[in-house]
Design a protein around this motif. Structure first.
Motif, mmCIF file in Angstrom:
data_model
loop_
_atom_site.group_PDB
_atom_site.id
_atom_site.type_symbol
_atom_site.label_atom_id
_atom_site.label_comp_id
_atom_site.label_asym_id
_atom_site.label_seq_id
_atom_site.Cartn_x
_atom_site.Cartn_y
_atom_site.Cartn_z
ATOM 1 N N HIS A 1 0.839 -1.192 0.000
ATOM 2 C CA HIS A 1 0.000 0.000 0.000
ATOM 3 C C HIS A 1 0.878 1.247 0.000
ATOM 4 N N LYS A 2 0.291 2.364 -0.357
ATOM 5 C CA LYS A 2 1.010 3.641 -0.363
ATOM 6 C C LYS A 2 0.436 4.519 0.736
ATOM 7 N N THR A 3 1.301 5.169 1.458
ATOM 8 C CA THR A 3 0.886 6.026 2.569
ATOM 9 C C THR A 3 0.489 7.406 2.056
ATOM 10 N N THR A 4 -0.440 7.435 1.140
ATOM 11 C CA THR A 4 -0.919 8.677 0.557
ATOM 12 C C THR A 4 -1.748 9.431 1.591
ATOM 13 N N GLY A 5 -1.318 10.627 1.940
ATOM 14 C CA GLY A 5 -2.071 11.463 2.866
ATOM 15 C C GLY A 5 -2.064 10.983 4.304
ATOM 16 N N GLN A 6 -1.159 10.087 4.665
ATOM 17 C CA GLN A 6 -1.092 9.612 6.047
ATOM 18 C C GLN A 6 0.338 9.235 6.395
ATOM 19 N N ARG A 7 0.580 9.168 7.686
ATOM 20 C CA ARG A 7 1.855 8.679 8.221
ATOM 21 C C ARG A 7 1.543 7.436 9.031
ATOM 22 N N GLU A 8 2.504 6.529 9.159
ATOM 23 C CA GLU A 8 2.274 5.268 9.861
ATOM 24 C C GLU A 8 3.413 4.963 10.823
ATOM 25 N N VAL A 9 3.064 4.265 11.894
ATOM 26 C CA VAL A 9 4.047 3.666 12.788
ATOM 27 C C VAL A 9 3.616 2.224 13.020
ATOM 28 N N LEU A 10 4.568 1.312 12.904
ATOM 29 C CA LEU A 10 4.341 -0.098 13.205
ATOM 30 C C LEU A 10 5.252 -0.482 14.357
ATOM 31 N N ASN B 1 5.096 -2.485 2.685
ATOM 32 C CA ASN B 1 4.470 -3.750 3.034
ATOM 33 C C ASN B 1 5.237 -4.308 4.225
ATOM 34 N N VAL B 2 4.605 -5.209 4.967
ATOM 35 C CA VAL B 2 5.242 -5.878 6.102
ATOM 36 C C VAL B 2 5.039 -7.373 5.924
ATOM 37 N N TYR B 3 6.113 -8.125 6.101
ATOM 38 C CA TYR B 3 6.096 -9.566 5.898
ATOM 39 C C TYR B 3 6.463 -10.306 7.177
ATOM 40 N N ASN B 4 5.876 -11.481 7.351
ATOM 41 C CA ASN B 4 6.295 -12.418 8.385
ATOM 42 C C ASN B 4 6.956 -13.580 7.664
ATOM 43 N N ARG B 5 8.272 -13.608 7.654
ATOM 44 C CA ARG B 5 9.038 -14.659 6.976
ATOM 45 C C ARG B 5 9.524 -15.716 7.957
ATOM 46 N N ASN B 6 8.927 -15.741 9.120
ATOM 47 C CA ASN B 6 9.378 -16.641 10.178
ATOM 48 C C ASN B 6 8.394 -17.783 10.366
ATOM 49 N N LYS B 7 8.753 -18.716 11.240
ATOM 50 C CA LYS B 7 7.891 -19.859 11.543
ATOM 51 C C LYS B 7 6.942 -19.568 12.698
ATOM 52 N N LEU B 8 7.121 -18.432 13.350
ATOM 53 C CA LEU B 8 6.280 -18.039 14.471
ATOM 54 C C LEU B 8 5.346 -16.909 14.048
ATOM 55 N N ASN B 9 4.263 -16.726 14.780
ATOM 56 C CA ASN B 9 3.318 -15.652 14.500
ATOM 57 C C ASN B 9 3.934 -14.287 14.803
ATOM 58 N N LEU B 10 3.487 -13.292 14.064
ATOM 59 C CA LEU B 10 3.952 -11.914 14.225
ATOM 60 C C LEU B 10 2.797 -11.077 14.744
ATOM 61 N N LYS B 11 3.035 -10.345 15.830
ATOM 62 C CA LYS B 11 2.023 -9.453 16.400
ATOM 63 C C LYS B 11 2.539 -8.023 16.318
ATOM 64 N N LEU B 12 1.688 -7.142 15.777
ATOM 65 C CA LEU B 12 2.063 -5.744 15.560
ATOM 66 C C LEU B 12 0.990 -4.810 16.078
ATOM 67 N N ILE B 13 1.407 -3.609 16.435
ATOM 68 C CA ILE B 13 0.468 -2.520 16.620
ATOM 69 C C ILE B 13 0.705 -1.589 15.434
ATOM 70 N N TYR B 14 -0.374 -1.115 14.844
ATOM 71 C CA TYR B 14 -0.343 -0.350 13.612
ATOM 72 C C TYR B 14 -1.092 0.952 13.863
ATOM 73 N N ILE B 15 -0.404 2.085 13.713
ATOM 74 C CA ILE B 15 -1.022 3.383 13.989
ATOM 75 C C ILE B 15 -0.867 4.257 12.757
ATOM 76 N N ILE B 16 -1.960 4.894 12.345
ATOM 77 C CA ILE B 16 -1.881 5.819 11.230
ATOM 78 C C ILE B 16 -2.453 7.169 11.649
ATOM 79 N N SER B 17 -1.975 8.201 10.971
ATOM 80 C CA SER B 17 -2.446 9.556 11.229
ATOM 81 C C SER B 17 -2.732 10.230 9.903
#
Length: 106
Positions: A46-55, A88-104
């Motif tokens: 995705h493109k961060t058009t008109g927003q900023r993000e923190v993961l 984009n964000v990828y999980n290339r591991n064998k374990l689950n990935l948990k994220l907090i995703y904030i946009i403005s």
């Protein structure tokens, strides 16, 4: 902690409390979400058009791709993504990935 200017570049910083994400990302009109990616899943390009993000990585290892640059993020690390970036964000591991995703919205 330094404040993020609207024109700043991608930045990575460690955190030990969720409050530190908000200090790192001072903004209005925030939306937050909890993300769970299984092994081999990705967030979607995705493109961060008109927003900023923190993961912020809560569990696992995330591979963030921002404008073709790859960033490896471990637990308790966060990444700031300015507006206008393709990412984009990828999980290339064998374990689950948990994220907090904030946009403005700017």
């Amino acid at each position: 902690m330094p404040k993020i200017a609207k024109s700043d570049q991608v930045a990575i910083k460690s955190f030990s409390r969720l409050e530190q994400i908000m200090e790192f990302f001072p903004a209005r009109n925030l939306r937050a979400s909890y993300l769970f990616l299984k092994p081999k899943e990705n967030l979607g390009v995705h493109k961060t058009t008109g927003q900023r993000e923190v993961l912020g990585v809560l569990q696992g290892i995330a591979w963030a791709v921002v404008d073709n640059e790859v960033y490896k993020l471990k637990k308790d690390e966060m990444i700031y993504i300015p507006k206008g970036k393709v990412c984009n964000v990828y999980n290339r591991n064998k374990l689950n990935l948990k994220l907090i995703y904030i946009i403005s919205k700017l």
